[in-house]
Design a protein around this motif. Structure first.
Motif, PDB file in Angstrom:
ATOM      1  N   THR A 118       0.812  -1.224   0.000  1.00  0.00           N
ATOM      2  CA  THR A 118       0.000   0.000   0.000  1.00  0.00           C
ATOM      3  C   THR A 118       0.846   1.275   0.000  1.00  0.00           C
ATOM      4  O   THR A 118       0.317   2.371  -0.135  1.00  0.00           O
ATOM      5  N   SER A 119       2.156   1.125   0.136  1.00  0.00           N
ATOM      6  CA  SER A 119       3.024   2.312   0.079  1.00  0.00           C
ATOM      7  C   SER A 119       3.375   2.693  -1.360  1.00  0.00           C
ATOM      8  O   SER A 119       3.967   3.738  -1.605  1.00  0.00           O
ATOM      9  N   SER A 155      -4.922  -3.290  -1.098  1.00  0.00           N
ATOM     10  CA  SER A 155      -5.455  -2.042  -0.544  1.00  0.00           C
ATOM     11  C   SER A 155      -6.979  -2.153  -0.568  1.00  0.00           C
ATOM     12  O   SER A 155      -7.548  -2.953  -1.320  1.00  0.00           O
ATOM     13  N   PRO A 175      -4.128  -3.219   4.786  1.00  0.00           N
ATOM     14  CA  PRO A 175      -3.434  -2.190   5.571  1.00  0.00           C
ATOM     15  C   PRO A 175      -3.713  -0.818   4.943  1.00  0.00           C
ATOM     16  O   PRO A 175      -4.512  -0.719   4.011  1.00  0.00           O
ATOM     17  N   GLY A 176      -3.038   0.201   5.450  1.00  0.00           N
ATOM     18  CA  GLY A 176      -3.265   1.539   4.900  1.00  0.00           C
ATOM     19  C   GLY A 176      -4.629   2.057   5.309  1.00  0.00           C
ATOM     20  O   GLY A 176      -5.249   2.832   4.593  1.00  0.00           O
ATOM     21  N   ARG A 178      -6.914   4.321   7.613  1.00  0.00           N
ATOM     22  CA  ARG A 178      -6.963   5.436   8.541  1.00  0.00           C
ATOM     23  C   ARG A 178      -8.433   5.566   8.896  1.00  0.00           C
ATOM     24  O   ARG A 178      -9.203   6.212   8.171  1.00  0.00           O
ATOM     25  N   SER A 184      -1.979  10.101   6.785  1.00  0.00           N
ATOM     26  CA  SER A 184      -1.668   8.874   6.039  1.00  0.00           C
ATOM     27  C   SER A 184      -0.234   8.393   6.251  1.00  0.00           C
ATOM     28  O   SER A 184       0.133   7.314   5.811  1.00  0.00           O
ATOM     29  N   ASP A 186       3.395   7.355   5.674  1.00  0.00           N
ATOM     30  CA  ASP A 186       4.049   7.016   4.402  1.00  0.00           C
ATOM     31  C   ASP A 186       3.154   6.187   3.476  1.00  0.00           C
ATOM     32  O   ASP A 186       3.590   5.766   2.408  1.00  0.00           O
ATOM     33  N   GLN A 187       1.910   5.920   3.875  1.00  0.00           N
ATOM     34  CA  GLN A 187       1.021   5.121   3.046  1.00  0.00           C
ATOM     35  C   GLN A 187       0.476   5.984   1.908  1.00  0.00           C
ATOM     36  O   GLN A 187       0.143   7.144   2.113  1.00  0.00           O
ATOM     37  N   LYS A 188       0.389   5.404   0.713  1.00  0.00           N
ATOM     38  CA  LYS A 188      -0.077   6.182  -0.428  1.00  0.00           C
ATOM     39  C   LYS A 188      -1.559   5.955  -0.735  1.00  0.00           C
ATOM     40  O   LYS A 188      -2.262   6.836  -1.175  1.00  0.00           O
ATOM     41  N   ARG A 189      -2.033   4.733  -0.537  1.00  0.00           N
ATOM     42  CA  ARG A 189      -3.421   4.454  -0.892  1.00  0.00           C
ATOM     43  C   ARG A 189      -4.184   4.127   0.391  1.00  0.00           C
ATOM     44  O   ARG A 189      -4.361   2.991   0.746  1.00  0.00           O
ATOM     45  N   VAL A 190      -4.601   5.175   1.084  1.00  0.00           N
ATOM     46  CA  VAL A 190      -5.257   4.956   2.371  1.00  0.00           C
ATOM     47  C   VAL A 190      -6.779   5.003   2.216  1.00  0.00           C
ATOM     48  O   VAL A 190      -7.303   5.642   1.322  1.00  0.00           O
TER      49      VAL A 190
END
Ligand code: C5P
Length: 227
Positions: A118-119, A155, A175-176, A178, A184, A186-190
């Motif tokens: 997910t990062s 994701s 994961p990811g 919130r 967020s 360091d996660q990119k697709r939260v």
């Protein structure tokens, strides 16, 4: 939907204190690289003694040649954890060898295959895998499903499509998360809880929003009451 708390604290004692604080809840506990490299099997045994009903997820994301992965899977099964994961990009043969070695028994741990971390954002993912996240996650999930893996780590955005292209009972762990739109990191697709629900996610993983909170217990209670 179930909750899995990532025990990513920098010290054994802090992870254990958090587990004790959360001992009354019916939740998963995730032991990852940091804890396992530092504390080894002691953390697994300690968590079981705090609450024998905690479901334990060993998040080591195995990636190696098929025989080495299957050897590792057997050792993990002996520890008595309930679930662990491997990388789908290690290939069909590797996933299949792991599943064959674990056998059919009811007492084997569940195995999940990681599709796309997910990062990754689209560009950084494409640089390595040469395709879009959606396309590759779908391909990896189908391959994992066909060789008998129990589900995927993906994701929240991919969960529903993966279930549609495999089976509703094929697990998705995301994961990811919130839960209520927190930072967020360091996660990119939260995703938040509502999106995870819409996407029929089976297990959400939450790390920093819980273990860095002033009152982790309250955050967990709030999440559970919204599942
Ligand atoms: O703190 P945060 O909620 O971002 O933690 C997410 C946890 O899930 C971390 O332990 C991370 O290693 C793990 N994870 C992830 N992305 C994946 C697989 C696991 O973030 N694809």
């Amino acid at each position: 939907m179930e909750l899995c708390v990532a025990l990513d604290h920098e010290e054994f004692s802090k992870n254990i204190a958090l587990a004790k604080e959360l001992r009354e809840f019916d939740i998963w506990m995730k032991v990852g690289f940091r804890s396992f490299l530092r504390d080894g099997r002691a953390i697994i045994d300690e968590l079981k003694s705090i609450n024998p009903n905690f479901k334990l997820f060993l998040d080591l994301k195995l990636y190696d040649i098929p025989n080495t992965m299957a050897d590792a899977a057997q050792e993990i099964a002996k520890m008595g954890v309930d679930m662990f994961n491997i990388h789908a990009s290690s290939g069909k043969k590797a996933m299949q060898t792991v599943m064959e070695r674990l056998g059919e028994g009811d007492d084997r741990p569940l195995v999940l295959a990681v599709t796309a971390l997910t990062s990754f954002d689209e560009d950084s993912f494409k640089e390595i895998y040469g395709d879009s996240i959606d396309a590759k996650a779908a391909q990896f999930a189908k391959e994992a499903y066909r060789v008998g893996v129990d589900g995927v780590v993906c994701s929240a955005f991919e969960s529903r499509d993966i279930k549609l292209s495999t089976n509703d009972s094929f697990l998705t762990l995301t994961p990811g998360i919130r839960p209520f739109g927190e930072s967020s990191d360091d996660q990119k697709r939260v995703a938040d809880l509502n999106l995870a629900k819409e996407q029929s996610v089976d297990i959400i993983v939450v790390g920093r929003p819980i273990y860095k909170a002033d009152k982790p217990r309250e955050v967990v209670e709030r999440i559970l009451s919204n599942l």
